[in-house]
Scaffold this active site. Sequence first.
Site, mmCIF file in Angstrom:
data_model
loop_
_atom_site.group_PDB
_atom_site.id
_atom_site.type_symbol
_atom_site.label_atom_id
_atom_site.label_comp_id
_atom_site.label_asym_id
_atom_site.label_seq_id
_atom_site.Cartn_x
_atom_site.Cartn_y
_atom_site.Cartn_z
ATOM 1 N N HIS A 251 -34.292 16.985 -53.134
ATOM 2 C CA HIS A 251 -33.091 16.293 -52.663
ATOM 3 C C HIS A 251 -33.503 15.028 -51.911
ATOM 4 O O HIS A 251 -34.420 15.069 -51.093
ATOM 5 C CB HIS A 251 -32.293 17.207 -51.733
ATOM 6 C CG HIS A 251 -30.933 16.693 -51.385
ATOM 7 N ND1 HIS A 251 -30.742 15.614 -50.548
ATOM 8 C CD2 HIS A 251 -29.695 17.109 -51.764
ATOM 9 C CE1 HIS A 251 -29.437 15.394 -50.430
ATOM 10 N NE2 HIS A 251 -28.786 16.292 -51.164
ATOM 11 N N CYS A 289 -28.653 13.163 -55.801
ATOM 12 C CA CYS A 289 -27.535 13.212 -54.850
ATOM 13 C C CYS A 289 -26.995 11.794 -54.698
ATOM 14 O O CYS A 289 -27.568 10.969 -53.978
ATOM 15 C CB CYS A 289 -27.960 13.770 -53.505
ATOM 16 S SG CYS A 289 -26.568 13.837 -52.333
ATOM 17 N N HIS A 316 -25.629 16.076 -57.505
ATOM 18 C CA HIS A 316 -24.604 16.152 -56.466
ATOM 19 C C HIS A 316 -23.703 14.935 -56.634
ATOM 20 O O HIS A 316 -24.159 13.800 -56.445
ATOM 21 C CB HIS A 316 -25.220 16.121 -55.065
ATOM 22 C CG HIS A 316 -25.953 17.371 -54.698
ATOM 23 N ND1 HIS A 316 -26.560 17.527 -53.462
ATOM 24 C CD2 HIS A 316 -26.184 18.514 -55.370
ATOM 25 C CE1 HIS A 316 -27.129 18.725 -53.410
ATOM 26 N NE2 HIS A 316 -26.916 19.339 -54.554
ATOM 27 N N ASP A 359 -19.638 17.509 -53.454
ATOM 28 C CA ASP A 359 -20.344 17.690 -52.197
ATOM 29 C C ASP A 359 -19.584 16.992 -51.087
ATOM 30 O O ASP A 359 -18.929 15.965 -51.303
ATOM 31 C CB ASP A 359 -21.745 17.080 -52.351
ATOM 32 C CG ASP A 359 -22.739 17.583 -51.332
ATOM 33 O OD1 ASP A 359 -22.399 18.500 -50.565
ATOM 34 O OD2 ASP A 359 -23.863 17.064 -51.311
ATOM 35 N N HIS A 360 -19.651 17.545 -49.894
ATOM 36 C CA HIS A 360 -19.115 16.918 -48.679
ATOM 37 C C HIS A 360 -17.705 16.388 -48.877
ATOM 38 O O HIS A 360 -17.435 15.205 -48.721
ATOM 39 C CB HIS A 360 -20.037 15.773 -48.231
ATOM 40 C CG HIS A 360 -21.374 16.239 -47.755
ATOM 41 N ND1 HIS A 360 -22.290 15.395 -47.176
ATOM 42 C CD2 HIS A 360 -21.970 17.456 -47.779
ATOM 43 C CE1 HIS A 360 -23.379 16.067 -46.863
ATOM 44 N NE2 HIS A 360 -23.203 17.325 -47.218
ATOM 45 N N TYR A 376 -18.380 21.214 -45.742
ATOM 46 C CA TYR A 376 -18.142 22.133 -46.849
ATOM 47 C C TYR A 376 -16.756 22.779 -46.753
ATOM 48 O O TYR A 376 -16.609 23.996 -46.774
ATOM 49 C CB TYR A 376 -19.255 23.177 -46.908
ATOM 50 C CG TYR A 376 -20.566 22.560 -47.322
ATOM 51 C CD1 TYR A 376 -20.879 22.369 -48.659
ATOM 52 C CD2 TYR A 376 -21.475 22.106 -46.374
ATOM 53 C CE1 TYR A 376 -22.058 21.773 -49.044
ATOM 54 C CE2 TYR A 376 -22.664 21.501 -46.753
ATOM 55 C CZ TYR A 376 -22.954 21.342 -48.091
ATOM 56 O OH TYR A 376 -24.116 20.734 -48.475
#
Length: 409
Positions: A251, A289, A316, A359-360, A376
């Site tokens: 990541h 990501c 991501h 994500d997020h 999350y």
Amino acid sequence: MERTWRWFGKNDKITLAMLKQIGVTGIVTALHDVPLGEVWTREKIHDLKSYIESYGMRWSVVESLPVTETIKYAGPDRDQQIEVYKESMRNLAAEGIHTICYNFMPVLDWARTDLLHANPNGTSNLYFNYAEFAYFDIYILQREGAREEWASFQFPAGVGQGRDVLAEADALAKTMTPEKDHELVENIVIKTQGFVSGNFKEGDKEPIEKFRKFLDLYKGIDKAQLRENMKYFLEAIMPVCDECDMNMCVHPDDPPIEILGLPRIVRTYEDIKWFLDAVPNKHNGLTFCAGSLSAGAYNDVVAMAKEFAPRTHFVHLRSCHIFENGDFTEASHLGGRANLIELARIFEKENPELPMRVDHGMTMLGDEERGYNAGYSFLGRMFAMGQVQGVLATVDRELGIEYKQPWMY
């Protein structure tokens, strides 16, 4: 791409039954109850895998099988910890799980200063404020050399020009209270780390002192040395990857900036190219990501996706917006710098079976009252998943790929 969701195990307030209803087909999770540095047994892996499968989904990606600090800074028990890692890899593969997302970030897994930053539409998002982070570094952490580093800090071209972060941090020091200090420590050290099998957890006493001890482990470790440590780790585990067909996907650093005097080695095009070339095994790959990479003004996210798609094992999909002053926030999944629509075209064309998770997501419609892990939320991520599923359906039609409807009929 396979629609996956990061789920934090049987105690997660977001249940697998909920995820099945919104079109999730793959689960991204970990054995969060296993202490750092211990073997993931086949029995524990099998138990969680079977539980996931009982809801008609599969355990698609491990996120994360943590790389302990001793491997990162090359401590005396590095080789022993690598052997533990290999055993966990073999146990995962024996249960049919063949993708591991990990990171090589020293001490902190990810960092934000505000976990509920208000958006104009009434929702909230994660936010990174440079002045607040500098204040934490100088006045709370009291890291040696921090003031000098922030005095010479420069933003990349195009953002934050003329901004004096040190002066802003000094101004903050005149208005901060013990309560505000505590909140900043919680946001940077505890709430973003404790649920990801990190070095810190809820209820830690004297987390700042513990933080300083971790930083001390990296004294004398520069970027070149951390790179060599990462290469050593990857070369050690690649035979197991070949044996078990295990894809390792690192990541990117989040945020993709140098912080706290620590070396950061997965934040730019040049960084990623270096570690892929240093260990040119197909199993040594990237978690692309888009959010982390788009938080760096120097990163051309679309160009990076085109370059690294063949070595990307996990995606991501999220996006960041960088303000003129250099601060950044999570953006809409249809906005920000990442251009998720174009990324979907790139990765669907490369490999339509690639696991992807949103994500997020935003915190919205009461998410903040339900005790979800920072970044999350359920409704916010469900909204993002709906946006991304629409993008994927459109892109698949463009490319002549059959869009797999995951529910109902």
